[in-house]
Structure formats: C-alpha cells, structure tokens
Write an enzyme that holds these catalytic residues in place. Structure first.
Site, PDB file in Angstrom:
ATOM      1  N   TYR A 158      15.732  -1.991  -1.787  1.00  0.00           N
ATOM      2  CA  TYR A 158      17.042  -2.592  -1.993  1.00  0.00           C
ATOM      3  C   TYR A 158      16.915  -4.065  -2.376  1.00  0.00           C
ATOM      4  O   TYR A 158      16.552  -4.905  -1.544  1.00  0.00           O
ATOM      5  CB  TYR A 158      17.910  -2.460  -0.743  1.00  0.00           C
ATOM      6  CG  TYR A 158      18.088  -1.035  -0.264  1.00  0.00           C
ATOM      7  CD1 TYR A 158      18.175   0.025  -1.159  1.00  0.00           C
ATOM      8  CD2 TYR A 158      18.171  -0.749   1.095  1.00  0.00           C
ATOM      9  CE1 TYR A 158      18.339   1.325  -0.711  1.00  0.00           C
ATOM     10  CE2 TYR A 158      18.334   0.553   1.548  1.00  0.00           C
ATOM     11  CZ  TYR A 158      18.422   1.588   0.638  1.00  0.00           C
ATOM     12  OH  TYR A 158      18.580   2.872   1.084  1.00  0.00           O
ATOM     13  N   HIS A 188      11.083   7.049   1.885  1.00  0.00           N
ATOM     14  CA  HIS A 188      12.279   6.836   1.075  1.00  0.00           C
ATOM     15  C   HIS A 188      12.275   7.729  -0.168  1.00  0.00           C
ATOM     16  O   HIS A 188      11.462   7.555  -1.061  1.00  0.00           O
ATOM     17  CB  HIS A 188      12.345   5.360   0.664  1.00  0.00           C
ATOM     18  CG  HIS A 188      13.689   4.923   0.185  1.00  0.00           C
ATOM     19  ND1 HIS A 188      13.992   3.608  -0.073  1.00  0.00           N
ATOM     20  CD2 HIS A 188      14.826   5.620  -0.068  1.00  0.00           C
ATOM     21  CE1 HIS A 188      15.240   3.516  -0.470  1.00  0.00           C
ATOM     22  NE2 HIS A 188      15.770   4.735  -0.480  1.00  0.00           N
TER      23      HIS A 188
END
Length: 310
Positions: A56, A119
């Site tokens: 992110y 992830h």
C-alpha cells in the site's frame, strides 16, 4: 464497540477493522497529519484491529501507520502482509519473507506483529505457497516476530483450497461479502467453522460502488454493476440514510466474520464509519436494495494466475 474472537488465535478484534491502505495515497493524496488524527480517533472509539501491507503506497502506508500508532502498541492488534510489493511484483520466497517481516517491523515501530499474512496468494504458483512460503511464515512465528500467520486474496474458493492444505490461523477475503457479493458463505464460512481459522472480510463498499465516492478508474466491476451506484444512492436518500452506512452495517452484521476491514484515513470518514456501529438498516429499505441488486449479484471478476481460478 463490539468485539469477536478471531478464530483459534483467541484474539478479540473490533468488528470494525481499520484498513490502512488509504494512508498510502492508494485512492487520493492524504495529508499525513489528517491520517494520524484519523487513527487516533479510531483508537479512542475502540477500534483495535489495524491492517496494512508494504504494497500500500509502496511502504508509505506502513510508515504512516507506524507513526500514528506509536505509544499505543499494547492496546491494538496489528496485522501486516508480505509477498506483494507492487502491482506486478510478487515474491513469496523464504528469503524475501524473512526480509519483509524485519522491514515491516521497522516501519511500524514495533518488535512483533500480531498477524503476518501472505498478500494475494492467487498471483503465484501454488507450489511456491505450499513448499516455500508457508514454512517461512511458520519460521517467522517461531521466531516471535509474529504471533500468528494467515493468507489473503480475492478468489474465495482458492483461499478455501489453500486453507485446507496449510491450516492457517486466519483467512482474509476481500470483496466477497457485501451487498453485491455473498460467495464467502458458500465454502469459506463453513470451512472457517470447521477448521477454526479466523475469518476476515474487506472491501464492504466494493471499492466505492456502495458509497457516494467517485469510482477509481481502475475499478474492474462490470458496467451494469457500477451503474447501480446512483440508483442506490437515490434510494437511500429517500430514506434519509447514507448508502455507505447501510453497506458497512450489513457487512458487520455477519455473525461468523470476526472483523470487517474498511479503508479509511480521513477523520470525518472514520467518524462516519464508527457511527455506523449504532445504525440500524430500515428493514423495508434492505429488502428494496436486495431486490434491486439481485440481477447483478455475484459478478466478481477473477485476479491471479489462471490455474488458480477454481
């Protein structure tokens, strides 16, 4: 604030989870001070679960969250991820996972994570996950740098398959339980009850469709799904409520999902989301929304390697 047990971890997590991806300017540029104020307000209101990733904002979200949470570590349950570092940069090797946990700990200003997650596992070969990544995650837990480990991703059936083969502590599914999607119920929810892993849901607003926000240009929902946004907004307006409140409350009401993670970084948005904890959806309104959305229900796209598309 209401709390639920995160499966066999025993951790008590707030049903409203703080998704920190917007702190990395994923949707719009964010003032760092504003983001830190948003985190502090969430803490004051009982939000104790914070989820982030080095992906992110290319580590920006982790760095900002670390600043915001400084001094509050004992009061929170902190989760980050590894394996995905850019749109097309995936590395689930043992070497990278062991490096990644150390780098995340530095950015987050802590010496351990409560939860360390792989992830978006659907983007790499299954054998890499099974033979290299899972043992590395277990090694991280054994070292004390993380208390528990989990998997995350988009395709719910693939998540279920990998969960069966690896026995993770948690599974984070995004986009599969909200007003537009309920496929999480078909396999992943029953499996979570059977295997006792903690089940988490993210993206209850379906990347802004279920809100009054402008849809990002990269949104992959079909046109007929995106076209529902103005219709739903008008319907909710006629009842004097916000679409986002309805969508968030609906997602948080799932009894077998420990926490619903929603991305937020602005103080007013956090206040709005926290207020949704006391919001009750008018029954007639929910019936009308479900009728409207029935023709476009479960139109989720697939991401990842095609062989992982179950």
């Amino acid at each position: 604030m209401q709390y639920r047990t995160l499966g066999k971890t025993g951790l008590e997590v707030s049903i409203l989870g703080f998704g920190a991806s917007p702190l990395g300017n994923v949707f719009d540029p964010v003032d760092e001070k504003e983001g830190i104020s948003a985190v502090h307000y969430a803490l004051d209101q009982g939000v104790n679960f914070f989820d982030v990733s080095p992906f992110y904002g290319l580590t920006l979200a982790e760095s900002r969250l670390g600043k915001a949470l400084e001094g509050s570590r004992k009061d929170i349950i902190l989760a980050s991820k590894c394996g995905r570092y850019d749109l097309q940069h995936f590395d689930f090797s043992r070497k990278k996972i062991l490096q990644s946990i150390d780098e995340s700990l530095v950015r987050l200003k802590t010496d351990y994570l409560d939860l360390f997650q792989m992830h978006d596992i659907e983007f790499v070969d299954k054998q890499i996950i099974l033979e290299e990544a899972v043992p590395a995650m277990q090694e991280v837990v054994a070292s004390g740098k993380a208390r528990f480990w989990g998997i995350t991703g988009l395709p719910v059936r693939y998540l279920a398959q990998i969960a069966r083969e690896t026995n993770p502590d948690t599974v984070l599914s995004w986009g599969h339980y909200n007003l537009l999607e309920d496929e999480i119920n078909e396999e992943l929810v029953p499996l979570s009850l059977e295997m006792e892993f903690g089940l988490m849901n993210a993206a209850p607003l379906m990347q802004r469709i279920l809100s009054d926000g402008t849809l990002p240009p990269w949104h992959r929902s079909p046109p007929e799904v995106k076209a529902m946004q103005p219709i739903l907004l008008e319907l909710c307006k006629s009842y004097g409520v916000r679409l986002s409140d309805v969508a968030l409350r609906y997602a948080m009401d799932h009894p077998y999902i420990a926490t619903t993670i929603i991305g937020m970084c602005e103080l007013e948005v956090v206040k709005q989301n926290v207020a949704a904890l006391d919001f009750e959806i008018p029954e007639v309104l929910l019936e009308k929304i479900e009728t409207l959305l029935a023709p476009v229900k479960n139109r989720m796209w697939f991401e990842g390697k095609e062989e992982n598309n179950i």
